[in-house]
Design a protein around this motif. Structure first.
Motif, PDB file in Angstrom:
ATOM      1  N   VAL A 180       0.859  -1.180   0.000  1.00  0.00           N
ATOM      2  CA  VAL A 180       0.000   0.000   0.000  1.00  0.00           C
ATOM      3  C   VAL A 180       0.895   1.230   0.000  1.00  0.00           C
ATOM      4  CG1 VAL A 180      -1.540   1.435   1.397  1.00  0.00           C
ATOM      5  CG2 VAL A 180      -2.055  -0.985   1.095  1.00  0.00           C
ATOM      6  N   LEU A 181       0.653   2.109  -0.938  1.00  0.00           N
ATOM      7  CA  LEU A 181       1.311   3.411  -0.964  1.00  0.00           C
ATOM      8  C   LEU A 181       0.260   4.437  -0.551  1.00  0.00           C
ATOM      9  CD1 LEU A 181       3.192   3.061  -4.383  1.00  0.00           C
ATOM     10  CD2 LEU A 181       3.983   2.418  -2.084  1.00  0.00           C
ATOM     11  N   ALA A 182       0.415   4.983   0.628  1.00  0.00           N
ATOM     12  CA  ALA A 182      -0.550   5.928   1.176  1.00  0.00           C
ATOM     13  C   ALA A 182       0.044   7.322   1.201  1.00  0.00           C
ATOM     14  CB  ALA A 182      -0.972   5.497   2.580  1.00  0.00           C
TER      15      ALA A 182
ATOM     16  N   ALA B 124      -8.738   7.495   3.644  1.00  0.00           N
ATOM     17  CA  ALA B 124      -8.363   7.869   2.280  1.00  0.00           C
ATOM     18  C   ALA B 124      -9.294   7.268   1.238  1.00  0.00           C
ATOM     19  CB  ALA B 124      -6.928   7.438   1.992  1.00  0.00           C
ATOM     20  N   SER B 125      -9.930   6.138   1.573  1.00  0.00           N
ATOM     21  CA  SER B 125     -10.797   5.461   0.615  1.00  0.00           C
ATOM     22  C   SER B 125     -11.936   4.770   1.360  1.00  0.00           C
ATOM     23  CB  SER B 125      -9.994   4.429  -0.192  1.00  0.00           C
ATOM     24  OG  SER B 125     -10.821   3.680  -1.049  1.00  0.00           O
ATOM     25  N   PRO B 126     -13.137   4.755   0.783  1.00  0.00           N
ATOM     26  CA  PRO B 126     -14.251   4.066   1.437  1.00  0.00           C
ATOM     27  C   PRO B 126     -14.165   2.552   1.308  1.00  0.00           C
ATOM     28  CG  PRO B 126     -14.970   4.981  -0.651  1.00  0.00           C
ATOM     29  CD  PRO B 126     -13.565   5.460  -0.431  1.00  0.00           C
ATOM     30  N   ASP B 127     -13.345   2.080   0.382  1.00  0.00           N
ATOM     31  CA  ASP B 127     -13.245   0.652   0.093  1.00  0.00           C
ATOM     32  C   ASP B 127     -11.786   0.317  -0.183  1.00  0.00           C
ATOM     33  OD1 ASP B 127     -13.397  -1.938  -0.842  1.00  0.00           O
ATOM     34  OD2 ASP B 127     -15.120  -1.578  -2.134  1.00  0.00           O
ATOM     35  N   ALA B 128     -11.287  -0.745   0.428  1.00  0.00           N
ATOM     36  CA  ALA B 128      -9.885  -1.131   0.237  1.00  0.00           C
ATOM     37  C   ALA B 128      -9.571  -1.387  -1.229  1.00  0.00           C
ATOM     38  CB  ALA B 128      -9.570  -2.372   1.074  1.00  0.00           C
TER      39      ALA B 128
END
Length: 237
Positions: free
Chosen positions: A58-60, A128-132
Motif C-alpha cells: 500500500v502506498l498511502a 483515504a478510501s471508502p473501500d480497500a
C-alpha cells in the motif's frame, strides 16, 4: 538506548511500515496521483533489483506498507533506501522517512493473510478510501480481481503461498480473499500486528518463536522487564 538491529530470518515474510516525515498531501489537497504512480514504478523496479518478493503493498499519503520476503538480509534495507532516495529527488526535499522503517517477521500459515488484510485495509482506516479495493495504489485490487484503469502495472507482485491456498482457481482465490478482506480482523489480531510492527518483533506461535532463535539475526521477542532474577543460594555452600 541503542536501536535494535534489523530483524531477518531466511525465507520468512516481513510486514514493513515506513512513515513519511511529511505527508505527500494534506486532507484538503488532491491525491498526488503522479507521485504515487511513480512510487509504484520505483517499488517494482527496486523489488526486482534487490531480489525482494513483494506479496502485498500500500502506498498511502503518509506511509508505505509492504508484505515481502527478501532473498537476503540486505534486500529490504536496500529497497527502502532506493525508494527514499528516489522520492527525495522527486520532491526536492531532504529526508523522506521519519526514522527507520519498522518490520515484523510473520509465521506462514498463521499470520500472513491477517497481515495482508491489515495492510490492504489501511486506506479505509485512514479515511483515504471508502473501500480497500478502490485505492489504486495497493495490492488489494489484484488479490480480489477488482481492477481499475488507474491501477499501476504490477507484474512484479509475487503472491505468497498462503494467498494461493485461498482457492484452487483464480476466481475462488479472489472470492475467498475478498470475503476475508471485507470481514476484516478482530481487535486482538489488529492489536497483535500493531504491537509486532511497532516493537519490531516476530509474530507467531510459541514453537515458531522458539525455532527462530536459531536462525534470526537477533532476539525475536521482547525480554522480561526488570532485573534478572537472582539464583537461590545453595544452603550447603
Amino acid at each position: 538506548m541503542a536501536r535494535l538491529p534489523r530483524l531477518y530470518a531466511p525465507g520468512l515474510p516481513q510486514l514493513i511500515q515506513a512513515n513519511f516525515v511529511h505527508p505527500l498531501a494534506t486532507p484538503s489537497q488532491p491525491t498526488p496521483q503522479e507521485v504515487l504512480n511513480q512510487l509504484a514504478t520505483w517499488l517494482g523496479e527496486a523489488a526486482q533489483r534487490h531480489r525482494v518478493a513483494v506479496h502485498g503493498w500500500v502506498l498511502a499519503i503518509d506511509r508505505i506498507l509492504l508484505l515481502a520476503t527478501p532473498t537476503d538480509e540486505e534486500g529490504l534495507p536496500r529497497l527502502m533506501q532506493t525508494l527514499g532516495r528516489n522520492l527525495a529527488a522527486r520532491l526536492r526535499s531532504g529526508r523522506v522517512f521519519a526514522g527507520r522503517y519498522r518490520s515484523a517477521l510473520l509465521e506462514p500459515g498463521v499470520w500472513v493473510l491477517p497481515a495482508l488484510v491489515w495492510l490492504e485495509t489501511y486506506p479505509v482506516r485512514s479515511g483515504a478510501s471508502p473501500d480497500a479495493e478502490a485505492w489504486p495504489w495497493s495490492s488489494a485490487g489484484n488479490h480480489t480481481g477488482h481492477t481499475l484503469a488507474a491501477t499501476p502495472a504490477t507484474q512484479w507482485q509475487s503472491d505468497h503461498a498462503d494467498y494461493w491456498a485461498c482457492g484452487n482457481t483464480p476466481f475462488d482465490r479472489q472470492a475467498n480473499y475478498r470475503r476475508r478482506l471485507h470481514d476484516g480482523l478482530s481487535r486482538e489480531q489488529s492489536q497483535r500486528i500493531d504491537q509486532a510492527v511497532m516493537g519490531q518483533w516476530a509474530l507467531g506461535g510459541p514453537e515458531f518463536i522458539a525455532n527462530l532463535a536459531h536462525t534470526a539475526s537477533r532476539r525475536v521477542s521482547p525480554g522480561q522487564r526488570g532485573r534478572p532474577r537472582k539464583k537461590p543460594v545453595d544452603a550447603a555452600q
